[in-house]
Design an enzyme around this catalytic site. Structure first.
Site, PDB file in Angstrom:
ATOM      1  CD  GLU A  41      -3.110  -1.032   1.988  1.00  0.00           C
ATOM      2  OE1 GLU A  41      -3.112  -0.137   2.802  1.00  0.00           O
ATOM      3  OE2 GLU A  41      -3.938  -1.977   1.877  1.00  0.00           O
ATOM      4  CD  GLU A  79      -3.835  -5.613   3.288  1.00  0.00           C
ATOM      5  OE1 GLU A  79      -4.859  -4.945   3.618  1.00  0.00           O
ATOM      6  OE2 GLU A  79      -2.690  -5.510   3.217  1.00  0.00           O
TER       7      GLU A  79
END
Lengths: 493, 94
Positions: A174, A296
């Site tokens: 991320e 995720e």
């Protein structure tokens, strides 16, 4: 209500990678500590510090790959703090998750031991956000180099003589957010640089995964593919099903149909996201060499009342079971591009398989879906045709039944259905085209009459898999009576 | 526009007294008649506050619950594992 589903048993659509059934374990809340790691001196029975009950339950799922140590935590993790004698390991503050004290007792050796006990492949996520190229390079050397070198010698000093096998390595996480708040152009350059030093030692060949987009940030995917496609094997994507807004996500135990519908709708959004990101990837990689790695995914609700808000502990209901099944069906449909997926997370955090309280443990409805669907791992996907048939709520409509089918190496056909209508049963005529006879059909189902049905430490088997036999056979067709809100799998010999 | 929120920034394990009080008030109202008598609550809470497994002054390490909340619940037990001398430190208050 009835629906016809045709499964073409002689029309193969390619292999469903077993890695779609991967998991994620982050240093967050009680996922690692208490959920998996209790330490060798714990009163909870354990092997090398890893609790036996959780291990046995997870082993049953045939977990193919496990991502660690984060998540956001990865871009603050300094691996050298987590090796050597535990009593001497550095205590640090995990600021990514609100100031948690991290004693580093679960580090590289403990993670690799967990993977060994689970018979699963490790997927390590490296630190780009706050780590150096040297640090990342040395971690790979420490884990995988068998020759003479400072890192290899250090690993041996710490009790691991032979190098570990490590295939999957993520270069940051991320990086558009907690991994450095970078622009895609900047991260693409950093990716190119960092991955250069993620070396292949001996016969250990690393599959390099670039940090990918958040939800619908298609520009991120475009820039990464344009600038670095030739240097990556996989590109990640993160998407969570949040029924409400980030500031008010909704309760995991909401019994209302409105919450149910919104959750299903947001689950189906995964289909749109994969299609759009894949279209961009196709532009630069028409051969589909690069895998989409959805490392995720899962539901994200408000934490359970009375629990620490930073621990992200949520209950898990029949609604989560449907979310899991729908995601698998979507991943299967994109088996040409989706090479791996990792549900967040394995124990005690978000859409977990297992919840623990002290020495007690329960399996969630999501656990049961993973167990039911494991028959599709590495099987050949079969073509399906079914008419659009909808479940409607407040003037909106979604597909009522989602179906997937595969054939394993033993010739068995497995068909899984997710029936999202929570009010009415549906009759499904399942036609197995291309077969001449059905020798033996068995089934299992998970369902519940309450939309927030879940397991508790007091009632651990409230929602569980049961044998399913509510069908009749007509030649090579099966007429199934499918209850509302259910996930089922049929195995046909 | 893509959502560029960092998810971890939305969470914290440490609560201010005001945050804790607000949570307790809201959640206690929802509990209704599942509360223990006040004297049992105080004894339980005092035990938890001295426990070596209390984290961040609020949280039981074994179940992640805020002890200021957990100790009020009739259906809760001390979740310490083992069954040995150290487990269920609330037992004598029941």
């Amino acid at each position: 209500m009835s629906i016809n589903v045709n499964v073409y048993t002689d029309f193969n659509e390619g292999k469903i990678s077993k890695h779609i059934y991967g998991h994620f374990s982050e240093h967050l809340g009680r996922c690692i500590y208490e959920g998996i790691w209790v330490g060798e001196d714990s009163e909870i029975p354990n092997i090398d510090g890893i609790r036996n009950d959780v291990l046995a339950a997870l082993k049953e799922l045939n977990i193919p790959v496990l991502r660690w140590p984060g998540g956001c935590f990865a871009d603050e993790y300094h691996w050298k703090d987590g090796i050597g004698p535990r009593e001497k390991r550095k205590r640090m503050v995990n600021t990514h998750w609100g100031g948690v004290v991290e004693n580093n007792h679960f580090g590289t050796h403990e993670f690799m031991r967990l993977c060994e006990l689970l018979d699963t492949e490790p997927y390590i996520c490296g630190n780009v956000g706050s780590g150096t190229v040297q640090e990342m390079s040395e971690w790979v050397e420490y884990m995988t180099f068998g020759g003479e070198s400072p890192m290899s010698a250090w690993r041996q000093e710490n009790g691991q003589k032979d190098p570990w096998k490590l295939k999957y390595f993520g270069v940051g996480n991320e990086n558009w957010g907690c991994g450095g708040n970078m622009r895609p152009e900047y991260y693409a350059d950093l990716y190119r640089r960092y991955q250069t030093y993620v070396r292949n030692y001996g016969d250990n060949k690393i599959y390099r995964i670039a940090g990918g987009a958040n939800v619908d940030d298609f520009n991120w995917t475009d820039v990464l593919m344009r600038e670095a496609a030739h240097l990556m094997d996989g590109l990640s994507l993160h998407y969570y099903v949040v029924p409400g807004e980030w500031s008010n996500k909704g309760s995991a135990l909401d019994p209302k149909e409105e919450a149910w519908f919104r959750t299903m709708k947001k689950s189906f959004h995964m289909e749109t996201l994969i299609s759009k990101h894949a279209t961009i990837m196709n532009k630069y990689d028409p051969e589909k060499r690069i895998g989409m790695i959805i490392d995720e995914w899962g539901t994200w609700f408000d934490v359970e009342p009375g629990t620490n808000p930073g621990f992200l502990f949520q209950q898990n209901t029949i609604r989560d079971a449907l979310v899991a099944g729908l995601h698998f069906n979507i991943f299967h449909e994109h088996n040409d591009r989706v090479h791996m997926a990792n549900i967040a997370q394995m124990v005690n955090v978000l859409q977990a398989m297992i919840l623990t309280e002290g020495d007690k443990m329960i399996k969630t409805p999501t656990y049961h879906v993973f167990n039911m669907y494991k028959v599709h791992q590495d099987a050949e996907r079969l073509a399906i045709k079914q008419p659009e048939d909808t479940y409607e709520f407040n003037g909106e409509a979604l597909p009522r039944v989602s179906t997937t089918a595969s054939q394993n190496s033993n010739g068995e056909i497995n068909v899984s259905l997710c029936h999202i209508n929570p009010r009415e049963e549906t009759t499904v005529s399942l036609n197995l085209q291309g077969l001449t006879e059905l020798n033996h059909v068995t089934g299992s189902i998970i369902t519940a009459s309450e939309l927030n049905a879940h397991n508790t430490f007091e009632q651990p088997h409230n929602v569980r898999t049961e044998a399913y036999s509510n069908f009749t056979q007509h030649g090579t067709s099966l007429e199934l009576t499918v209850p509302p809100a259910s996930v089922l799998t049929l195995t046909i010999s | 526009m893509p959502q560029q929120k960092c998810k971890s920034c939305l969470q914290s394990v440490k609560l201010t007294k005001v945050e804790l009080a607000q949570m307790m008030q809201k959640q206690t109202e929802e509990i209704g008649d599942l509360l223990v008598p006040i004297e049992v609550y105080f004894k339980r809470l005092a035990t938890c506050e001295l426990c070596e497994d209390l984290q961040y002054e609020t949280t039981c390490r074994y179940n992640g619950m805020l002890v200021q909340y957990m100790t009020r619940l009739k259906n809760k037990q001390c979740p310490r594992p083992g069954g040995g001398n150290g487990s269920n430190r609330w037992q004598s208050f029941l």
